[in-house]
Design a protein around this motif. Structure first.
Motif, mmCIF file in Angstrom:
data_model
loop_
_atom_site.group_PDB
_atom_site.id
_atom_site.type_symbol
_atom_site.label_atom_id
_atom_site.label_comp_id
_atom_site.label_asym_id
_atom_site.label_seq_id
_atom_site.Cartn_x
_atom_site.Cartn_y
_atom_site.Cartn_z
ATOM 1 N N TRP A 183 0.831 -1.196 0.000
ATOM 2 C CA TRP A 183 0.000 0.000 0.000
ATOM 3 C C TRP A 183 0.872 1.254 0.000
ATOM 4 O O TRP A 183 0.577 2.214 -0.723
ATOM 5 N N SER A 184 1.970 1.255 0.790
ATOM 6 C CA SER A 184 2.822 2.447 0.877
ATOM 7 C C SER A 184 3.421 2.808 -0.477
ATOM 8 O O SER A 184 3.588 3.991 -0.796
ATOM 9 N N HIS A 185 3.710 1.806 -1.296
ATOM 10 C CA HIS A 185 4.228 2.075 -2.635
ATOM 11 C C HIS A 185 3.148 2.697 -3.524
ATOM 12 O O HIS A 185 3.434 3.625 -4.289
ATOM 13 N N ARG A 186 1.921 2.205 -3.405
ATOM 14 C CA ARG A 186 0.812 2.806 -4.170
ATOM 15 C C ARG A 186 0.571 4.242 -3.701
ATOM 16 O O ARG A 186 0.317 5.144 -4.519
ATOM 17 N N TRP A 187 0.656 4.458 -2.421
ATOM 18 C CA TRP A 187 0.475 5.790 -1.836
ATOM 19 C C TRP A 187 1.547 6.748 -2.355
ATOM 20 O O TRP A 187 1.249 7.863 -2.786
ATOM 21 N N ALA A 188 2.795 6.300 -2.328
ATOM 22 C CA ALA A 188 3.899 7.148 -2.808
ATOM 23 C C ALA A 188 3.699 7.511 -4.274
ATOM 24 O O ALA A 188 3.910 8.660 -4.684
ATOM 25 N N GLU A 189 3.275 6.523 -5.064
ATOM 26 C CA GLU A 189 3.032 6.780 -6.478
ATOM 27 C C GLU A 189 1.895 7.779 -6.672
ATOM 28 O O GLU A 189 1.985 8.703 -7.483
ATOM 29 N N ALA A 190 0.813 7.612 -5.912
ATOM 30 C CA ALA A 190 -0.319 8.533 -6.024
ATOM 31 C C ALA A 190 0.079 9.954 -5.630
ATOM 32 O O ALA A 190 -0.333 10.909 -6.273
ATOM 33 N N LEU A 191 0.875 10.078 -4.596
ATOM 34 C CA LEU A 191 1.302 11.411 -4.162
ATOM 35 C C LEU A 191 2.245 12.063 -5.165
ATOM 36 O O LEU A 191 2.239 13.285 -5.322
ATOM 37 N N SER A 192 3.041 11.265 -5.829
ATOM 38 C CA SER A 192 3.981 11.851 -6.797
ATOM 39 C C SER A 192 3.287 12.253 -8.091
ATOM 40 O O SER A 192 3.764 13.104 -8.818
ATOM 41 N N THR B 215 -0.074 13.319 -8.224
ATOM 42 C CA THR B 215 -1.225 14.176 -7.984
ATOM 43 C C THR B 215 -0.797 15.489 -7.336
ATOM 44 O O THR B 215 -0.179 15.486 -6.282
ATOM 45 N N GLN C 182 -6.485 15.565 -4.586
ATOM 46 C CA GLN C 182 -6.596 14.171 -4.177
ATOM 47 C C GLN C 182 -8.008 13.617 -4.286
ATOM 48 O O GLN C 182 -8.184 12.435 -4.513
#
Length: 118
Positions: A101-110, A112, A117
């Motif tokens: 999940w943290s990898h998906r989160w990092a990707e979404a933040l980079s 957006t 959000q």
């Protein structure tokens, strides 16, 4: 059990409920705890080897974390160094989905811009 080690049924940092998850989060949120578990998930290690793997960690902090993790029954000292116990291995496995999940989160933040959000 070592004094100050979070345990289910007892108040933990940020919660007086005694819920097991709050005790676990208290323990895992302590400085260097996750790094020690991460290093031991790859291979057993003695004190000096763990200190080397964990770069700037002082010997007093490492000693405290090892005592806490042993008291929590997540690690044990063997002839070849510290090792994860079965509970420790279960914990590392349980953290796998959080890591994903943290990898998906990092990707979404980079991807957006802030404020976009929702």
């Amino acid at each position: 059990m070592t004094a100050g080690v979070p345990r289910p049924g007892m108040p933990a940092r940020g919660s007086a409920s005694g819920r097991p998850v709050m005790a676990a989060l208290d323990l895992l949120g302590r400085r260097w705890t996750m790094r020690v578990l991460w290093e031991l998930s790859h291979a057993p290690a003695g004190f000096r080897e763990l200190q080397r793997r964990c770069e700037r960690m002082s010997s007093s902090v490492l000693s405290t974390r090892l005592d806490e993790l042993a008291a929590a029954r997540l690690i044990a000292l063997h002839d070849d160094g510290y090792r994860l116990t079965s509970l420790g291995r279960d914990l590392v496995e349980a953290l796998g989905p959080l890591n994903a999940w943290s990898h998906r989160w990092a990707e979404a933040l980079s991807d957006t811009p802030p404020g976009d959000q929702l």
